[in-house]
Design a protein around this motif. Structure first.
Motif, short mmCIF file in Angstrom:
data_model
loop_
_atom_site.label_atom_id
_atom_site.label_comp_id
_atom_site.label_asym_id
_atom_site.label_seq_id
_atom_site.Cartn_x
_atom_site.Cartn_y
_atom_site.Cartn_z
N PRO A 140 0.81 -1.22 0.00
CA PRO A 140 0.00 0.00 0.00
C PRO A 140 0.84 1.27 0.00
N LEU A 141 2.03 1.22 0.62
CA LEU A 141 2.91 2.40 0.59
C LEU A 141 3.35 2.70 -0.85
N TYR B 27 1.22 1.66 6.56
CA TYR B 27 0.19 1.57 7.62
C TYR B 27 0.62 0.63 8.74
FE1 SF4 Z 1 4.66 -2.23 2.30
FE2 SF4 Z 1 4.52 -1.72 4.92
FE3 SF4 Z 1 4.04 -4.18 4.02
FE4 SF4 Z 1 6.53 -3.16 3.99
S1 SF4 Z 1 5.28 -3.64 5.79
S2 SF4 Z 1 5.53 -4.29 2.33
S3 SF4 Z 1 6.09 -1.02 3.52
S4 SF4 Z 1 2.82 -2.34 3.60
#
Ligand code: SF4
Ligand code: 13P
Length: 307
Positions: free
Chosen positions: A92-93, A177
């Protein structure tokens, strides 16, 4: 004497058999389920996995992780087929910034060099000057030949880097998140339970959480830190998958996660069954248009040259 083989072992053997048939390597991120990490040829953080994939002779790379990581493997290995372990394992990031929005930000800050966290799509990397990971963000930003940096898309990591450089940092307001929801109060509570513990957090955590920690580290840096440390108890502020290699490599030490819900749903989509199915059907092939791939590769190569 009859040898009893469990269902898990059977599945592991079937995956290894397919690996031979496909001339494949299996790579897995430190956040993957323990049984998936255990069948991988390599495990590691985003930087290590990117490095491991450079110039592999394997015909197939089975990437157990999330899409942007498998894309990075595909960018670095145009002659291997990259299979993502689950079709919907995204980040999602990484999805918080698109090419159009990045274009608008670049227009607003024409002097700035764009440093993209590896947690971005191939299309975003293609529009960026440099790539970086959580392990080398400070090193990359300090090496960029520009005084102004547009850092995308994680602003907690960007803020952490800004505390370690004199450069002017413009931070895009994206966040993970999973890491962003951890509060300073939760760290303090965990510290009360384990006052002797060393606190290790990921730099995707909020600034006030990082301020309370003994170190802000990528997942593989945490593994190295724990191995070299003389401490016996650790509080861990990142996705709970990292507990598996930490405990495996340091059986005499104690590792506690700061909160029990430190779980990335996308990382957990991959099961051993999914790995087998993906390999069996040769599905979830990661494809990147060649023009995007070569431009994205430049930003990754610039990072690899620096580190
Ligand atoms: Fe993406 Fe956060 Fe999952 Fe890492 S922990 S893959 S940054 S959603
Ligand atoms: P690493 O940088 O430790 O590989 O972590 C990647 C990630 O997705 C963090 O949430």
């Amino acid at each position: 004497m009859a040898v009893i083989v469990s269902e898990l072992e059977e599945l592991q053997l079937a995956v290894l058999e397919l690996k031979r048939e496909l001339n494949a390597i299996i790579v897995a991120h430190n956040y993957q389920r323990p049984e998936v990490q255990d069948i991988a040829d390599f495990t590691g953080d985003s930087l290590e996995l990117a490095r491991r994939c450079v110039g592999t002779e394997a015909e197939v790379i089975v990437f157990c992780g999330v899409r942007f990581m498998a894309e990075t493997a595909a960018i670095l290995n145009p002659f291997s087929t990259v299979l993502l372990s689950h079709p919907d394992a995204g980040c999602p990031l990484a999805d918080m910034i698109d090419v159009e929005t990045l274009g608008e930000w670049k227009e607003s800050y024409p002097q700035a060099s764009v440093v993209a966290y590896v947690n971005t799509t191939a299309a975003i990397k293609a529009e960026s000057d440099f790539c970086c990971t959580s392990a080398n963000g400070v090193e990359v930003v300090n090496a960029v030949p520009a005084e102004e940096i547009l850092f995308i898309p994680d602003w907690n990591l960007g803020h952490y880097v800004s505390t370690k450089t004199d450069k002017k940092m413009i931070l895009y307001p994206g966040f993970c998140y999973v890491h962003d929801r951890i509060t300073a109060e939760q760290v303090e509570l965990a510290r009360q339970r384990y006052p002797q513990a060393k606190v290790l957090v990921h730099p995707e955590c909020r600034p006030e959480v990082i301020d309370l920690a003994d170190a802000a580290l990528s997942t593989s840096q945490m593994l190295r830190y724990a191995k070299q440390s003389s401490d016996e108890v650790f509080l861990i502020g990142t996705e709970e998958g990292i507990l598996h290699p930490l405990r495996k490599q340091n059986p005499e030490r104690e590792f506690h996660i700061i909160t029990s819900d430190f779980i990335c749903a996308d990382m957990k989509k991959t099961t051993l069954e999914m790995v087998w199915e993906t390999m069996q059907t040769r599905s979830n092939v990661v494809t990147i248009p060649e023009e995007t791939r070569t431009r994205a590769r430049q930003s990754i190569d610039r990072m690899l040259e620096i580190t």
